[in-house]
Design an enzyme around this catalytic site. Structure first.
Site, PDB file in Angstrom:
ATOM      1  N   LYS A 110       0.837  -1.215   0.000  1.00  0.00           N
ATOM      2  CA  LYS A 110       0.000   0.000   0.000  1.00  0.00           C
ATOM      3  C   LYS A 110       0.872   1.265   0.000  1.00  0.00           C
ATOM      4  O   LYS A 110       2.087   1.184  -0.040  1.00  0.00           O
ATOM      5  CB  LYS A 110      -0.977  -0.040   1.181  1.00  0.00           C
ATOM      6  CG  LYS A 110      -1.823  -1.322   1.240  1.00  0.00           C
ATOM      7  CD  LYS A 110      -2.846  -1.436   0.110  1.00  0.00           C
ATOM      8  CE  LYS A 110      -3.430  -2.817  -0.035  1.00  0.00           C
ATOM      9  NZ  LYS A 110      -4.584  -3.138   0.771  1.00  0.00           N
TER      10      LYS A 110
HETATM   11  C1  PLP Z   1      -5.598  -4.277   1.081  1.00  0.00           C
HETATM   12  C2  PLP Z   1      -7.047  -3.974   1.062  1.00  0.00           C
HETATM   13  C3  PLP Z   1      -7.871  -4.219   2.171  1.00  0.00           C
HETATM   14  C4  PLP Z   1      -7.436  -5.013   3.369  1.00  0.00           C
HETATM   15  O1  PLP Z   1      -6.323  -4.544   4.021  1.00  0.00           O
HETATM   16  P1  PLP Z   1      -5.375  -5.568   4.856  1.00  0.00           P
HETATM   17  O2  PLP Z   1      -4.478  -4.626   5.594  1.00  0.00           O
HETATM   18  O3  PLP Z   1      -4.674  -6.424   3.869  1.00  0.00           O
HETATM   19  O4  PLP Z   1      -6.252  -6.340   5.767  1.00  0.00           O
HETATM   20  C5  PLP Z   1      -9.192  -3.777   2.127  1.00  0.00           C
HETATM   21  N1  PLP Z   1      -9.680  -3.171   1.032  1.00  0.00           N
HETATM   22  C6  PLP Z   1      -8.930  -2.957  -0.070  1.00  0.00           C
HETATM   23  C7  PLP Z   1      -9.537  -2.260  -1.241  1.00  0.00           C
HETATM   24  C8  PLP Z   1      -7.597  -3.376  -0.092  1.00  0.00           C
HETATM   25  O5  PLP Z   1      -6.869  -3.198  -1.203  1.00  0.00           O
END
Ligand code: PLP
Length: 374
Positions: free
Chosen positions: A180
């Site tokens: 991210k």
């Molecule tokens: C990565 C992601 C999540 C979940 O996040 P995690 O930290 O992996 O639990 C939720 N929504 C979207 C759109 C994502 O890309």
């Protein structure tokens, strides 16, 4: 293999984590409090609650808004399954509304048509870092007396009409997974506008524990006494990881500059490639692109994916429509429900984009794509 996304860790990040490891606190303590305050500088001052991951953030958001059995949550199928599965975990029913064919974000008209008397929340997703249509979605949510959630797992650092993500919905959720826009290894946060919902989110993160003396149902039990008035979970973020998050936040502006530069380079270098559609950016949006979603026309997406992989380029597909997962199919959801989303999915390919991607590596991605689509 060039990944489609990866973390950027430098010596300042490593030193921040080492300092936290030498301190008195490992799990939630002063670094988490400071991280929440630092995060609020990116959310236009909206108060933040750090949690264990982005999935926990969504679960906390829905729980704090009172989502439960019998309620409906309207959301986009072009998302990671957690946007929907956390609502199911609370006993709610997910209603998938179709997306805008240009941005793959929730189509406000489709969301409005999906509302019923049981709808509790509209959950938008800022796909690939491009904020959803918050003006229209806010109007719809306010008109129907619902809460608006923004799944901003991709979009911290993005702006909409010059307002930061984190200030655009009643509750905004973030993920700090390594791919991210910034990372705490595992981590997430919710940004909450309403003071009561904020208290509910803080409690849900820590087992639902209530310690404030004036809030207890039984008073004068003793200094040790606390109550669970509503069930919560342990979704705490450790101080060790919050220290990494604070260090990463100091670099987020530079990350955005680099991602913006790389996205503009893709725009330019891929503009004339036949059979390829490039991501659309709305004028009102200043995105921090999380990945670079192209459309591969003429039914060649799978071929391009496989040939890029064979060339050592880890392109990705984001996302399989959430209701295609067998867990939703077993609940009666059928393919064909959201045709625009399915058409988008059929062509989508995410190209590598992350701060440490070198221009020369990006050139390699461009050359490989040109060669395949020649
Ligand atoms: C990565 C992601 C999540 C979940 O996040 P995690 O930290 O992996 O639990 C939720 N929504 C979207 C759109 C994502 O890309």
């Amino acid at each position: 293999m060039l990944p489609y996304g990866r973390q950027s860790i430098d010596s300042s990040d490593i030193e921040a984590v080492a300092r936290a490891l030498r301190s008195d606190w490992l799990t939630t303590g002063p670094e988490v409090t400071a991280f929440e305050a630092d995060l609020a500088a990116w959310t236009g001052g909206t108060a933040c609650v750090a949690v264990a991951n982005g999935t926990a953030a969504l679960h906390t958001a829905y729980a704090a808004l009172g989502v439960g059995r019998g309620d409906q949550v309207v959301t986009s199928p072009i998302t990671f399954v957690a946007t929907a599965s956390t609502a199911v975990a609370l006993g709610a029913t997910v209603v998938f509304a179709d997306v805008d064919p240009a941005t793959a974000n929730l189509d406000p008209e489709a969301a409005a048509s999906a509302l019923t008397a049981r709808t509790k929340v509209i959950a938008a997703v800022d796909y690939a870092g491009h904020p959803a249509e918050y003006d229209e979605l806010t109007k719809i949510a306010e008109g129907a007396g619902l809460s608006l959630v923004a799944d901003a797992a991709h979009s911290i650092g993005s702006r909409y009409r010059d307002r930061p993500v984190g200030s655009l919905a009643d509750v905004t959720t973030f993920s700090f997974f390594p791919t991210k826009n910034l990372t705490t290894a595992e981590g997430g946060a919710v940004a909450v506008r309403d003071a009561g919902v904020l208290i509910a989110a803080r409690r849900f993160r820590t087992h639902g524990l209530v310690r404030e003396n004036d809030q207890l149902r039984a008073r004068d039990e003793g200094g040790w006494y606390h109550e669970v008035q509503e069930f919560g979970l342990n979704y705490r973020l450790p101080d060790v990881l919050a220290a990494l998050g604070r260090s990463q936040l100091r670099r987020l502006g530079a990350f955005k500059a680099r991602r913006t530069h790389l996205a503009a380079r893709y725009d330019e270098l891929l503009a004339d490639v036949a059979g390829l559609g490039l991501p659309v950016r709305r004028d009102r949006v200043d995105p921090m692109w999380h990945f670079y979603p192209v459309r591969v026309r003429d039914g060649r997406r799978r071929e391009v994916y496989e040939r890029l992989r064979a060339a050592g380029i880890g392109a990705q597909v984001n996302f399989i429509p959430a209701y295609w997962h067998p867990a939703f199919a077993d609940l009666g959801y059928r393919r064909g429900m959201c045709p625009v989303a399915e058409a988008f999915y059929a062509e989508e390919l995410s190209l590598p984009l992350y701060p440490d991607l070198a221009d020369a590596d990006q050139d390699r991605v461009v050359e490989a794509l040109r060669e395949i689509l020649r």
